[in-house]
Scaffold this motif. Structure first.
Motif, PDB file in Angstrom:
ATOM      1  N   MET A   1     130.287  44.765 -10.579  1.00 46.55           N
ATOM      2  CA  MET A   1     129.387  43.708 -11.027  1.00 46.55           C
ATOM      3  C   MET A   1     130.216  42.557 -11.588  1.00 46.55           C
ATOM      4  SD  MET A   1     126.119  44.014 -13.391  1.00 46.55           S
ATOM      5  CE  MET A   1     125.111  42.619 -13.645  1.00 46.55           C
ATOM      6  N   LYS A   2     129.881  41.338 -11.177  1.00 48.19           N
ATOM      7  CA  LYS A   2     130.593  40.156 -11.640  1.00 48.19           C
ATOM      8  C   LYS A   2     130.049  39.683 -12.977  1.00 48.19           C
ATOM      9  CE  LYS A   2     132.108  38.028  -7.374  1.00 48.19           C
ATOM     10  NZ  LYS A   2     132.083  36.803  -6.580  1.00 48.19           N
ATOM     11  N   ILE A   3     130.924  39.111 -13.768  1.00 53.59           N
ATOM     12  CA  ILE A   3     130.531  38.503 -15.035  1.00 53.59           C
ATOM     13  C   ILE A   3     130.277  37.022 -14.772  1.00 53.59           C
ATOM     14  CG2 ILE A   3     131.222  37.994 -17.407  1.00 53.59           C
ATOM     15  CD1 ILE A   3     133.120  40.421 -17.193  1.00 53.59           C
ATOM     16  N   PRO A   4     129.076  36.522 -15.080  1.00 56.51           N
ATOM     17  CA  PRO A   4     128.778  35.110 -14.824  1.00 56.51           C
ATOM     18  C   PRO A   4     129.719  34.179 -15.589  1.00 56.51           C
ATOM     19  CG  PRO A   4     126.783  36.324 -15.407  1.00 56.51           C
ATOM     20  CD  PRO A   4     127.950  37.239 -15.634  1.00 56.51           C
ATOM     21  N   GLY A   5     130.215  33.152 -14.909  1.00 56.37           N
ATOM     22  CA  GLY A   5     131.082  32.169 -15.549  1.00 56.37           C
ATOM     23  C   GLY A   5     132.542  32.572 -15.634  1.00 56.37           C
ATOM     24  N   LEU A   6     132.892  33.745 -15.124  1.00 56.31           N
ATOM     25  CA  LEU A   6     134.271  34.210 -15.182  1.00 56.31           C
ATOM     26  C   LEU A   6     134.789  34.398 -13.764  1.00 56.31           C
ATOM     27  CD1 LEU A   6     136.568  35.190 -17.042  1.00 56.31           C
ATOM     28  CD2 LEU A   6     135.682  37.486 -16.740  1.00 56.31           C
ATOM     29  N   SER A   7     135.871  33.713 -13.456  1.00 58.76           N
ATOM     30  CA  SER A   7     136.456  33.853 -12.123  1.00 58.76           C
ATOM     31  C   SER A   7     137.974  33.894 -12.247  1.00 58.76           C
ATOM     32  CB  SER A   7     136.026  32.691 -11.226  1.00 58.76           C
ATOM     33  OG  SER A   7     136.497  31.476 -11.741  1.00 58.76           O
ATOM     34  N   PHE A   8     138.607  34.378 -11.212  1.00 60.99           N
ATOM     35  CA  PHE A   8     140.058  34.495 -11.211  1.00 60.99           C
ATOM     36  C   PHE A   8     140.597  33.963  -9.902  1.00 60.99           C
ATOM     37  CE2 PHE A   8     143.932  36.810 -10.092  1.00 60.99           C
ATOM     38  CZ  PHE A   8     144.715  36.506 -11.196  1.00 60.99           C
ATOM     39  N   SER A   9     141.645  33.171  -9.973  1.00 63.86           N
ATOM     40  CA  SER A   9     142.271  32.631  -8.780  1.00 63.86           C
ATOM     41  C   SER A   9     143.745  33.013  -8.789  1.00 63.86           C
ATOM     42  CB  SER A   9     142.129  31.115  -8.739  1.00 63.86           C
ATOM     43  OG  SER A   9     142.912  30.579  -7.701  1.00 63.86           O
ATOM     44  N   LEU A  10     144.162  33.739  -7.792  1.00 62.35           N
ATOM     45  CA  LEU A  10     145.549  34.152  -7.679  1.00 62.35           C
ATOM     46  C   LEU A  10     146.454  32.936  -7.481  1.00 62.35           C
ATOM     47  CD1 LEU A  10     147.531  36.501  -7.587  1.00 62.35           C
ATOM     48  CD2 LEU A  10     147.173  36.601  -5.117  1.00 62.35           C
ATOM     49  N   LYS A  11     146.002  31.954  -6.688  1.00 60.68           N
ATOM     50  CA  LYS A  11     146.800  30.748  -6.443  1.00 60.68           C
ATOM     51  C   LYS A  11     147.069  29.999  -7.744  1.00 60.68           C
ATOM     52  CE  LYS A  11     145.525  29.828  -1.671  1.00 60.68           C
ATOM     53  NZ  LYS A  11     144.912  28.880  -0.751  1.00 60.68           N
ATOM     54  N   ARG A  12     146.048  29.890  -8.600  1.00 63.50           N
ATOM     55  CA  ARG A  12     146.241  29.200  -9.883  1.00 63.50           C
ATOM     56  C   ARG A  12     147.163  30.001 -10.801  1.00 63.50           C
ATOM     57  NH1 ARG A  12     143.510  24.779 -11.492  1.00 63.50           N
ATOM     58  NH2 ARG A  12     143.651  25.310 -13.682  1.00 63.50           N
ATOM     59  N   ALA A  13     147.005  31.317 -10.781  1.00 63.28           N
ATOM     60  CA  ALA A  13     147.821  32.167 -11.644  1.00 63.28           C
ATOM     61  C   ALA A  13     149.300  32.099 -11.250  1.00 63.28           C
ATOM     62  CB  ALA A  13     147.326  33.611 -11.570  1.00 63.28           C
ATOM     63  N   VAL A  14     149.585  32.029  -9.963  1.00 60.27           N
ATOM     64  CA  VAL A  14     150.961  31.986  -9.474  1.00 60.27           C
ATOM     65  C   VAL A  14     151.541  30.577  -9.613  1.00 60.27           C
ATOM     66  CG1 VAL A  14     152.406  32.307  -7.418  1.00 60.27           C
ATOM     67  CG2 VAL A  14     150.606  33.934  -7.928  1.00 60.27           C
ATOM     68  N   GLY A  15     150.681  29.562  -9.590  1.00 58.10           N
ATOM     69  CA  GLY A  15     151.135  28.185  -9.751  1.00 58.10           C
ATOM     70  C   GLY A  15     151.142  27.375  -8.478  1.00 58.10           C
ATOM     71  N   ILE A  16     150.556  27.923  -7.415  1.00 56.81           N
ATOM     72  CA  ILE A  16     150.544  27.215  -6.136  1.00 56.81           C
ATOM     73  C   ILE A  16     149.683  25.958  -6.214  1.00 56.81           C
ATOM     74  CG2 ILE A  16     149.834  27.388  -3.711  1.00 56.81           C
ATOM     75  CD1 ILE A  16     150.663  30.348  -3.831  1.00 56.81           C
TER      76      ILE A  16
END
Length: 55
Positions: A1-16
């Motif tokens: 189940m997803k938490i509303p308003g919370l997302s994760f981006s691998l590209k942003r985390a790595v710095g791309i």
């Protein structure tokens, strides 16, 4: 189940995303499809109509 308003981006985390943004600013060419289309469209319009003359 997803938490509303919370997302994760691998590209942003790595710095791309940040790196692409820095390159685009230095070169002057956008990396997004929408930005590239806007830039090309503006260039074509300038070529067709010429620069506006200031009063």
């Amino acid at each position: 189940m997803k938490i509303p308003g919370l997302s994760f981006s691998l590209k942003r985390a790595v710095g791309i995303s940040g790196l692409k943004n820095k390159i685009a600013k230095k070169v002057g060419i956008p990396t997004t499809k929408q930005g590239l289309e806007r830039k090309i469209g503006g260039t074509i319009l300038k070529g067709v109509f010429g620069k506006k003359k200031s009063k």
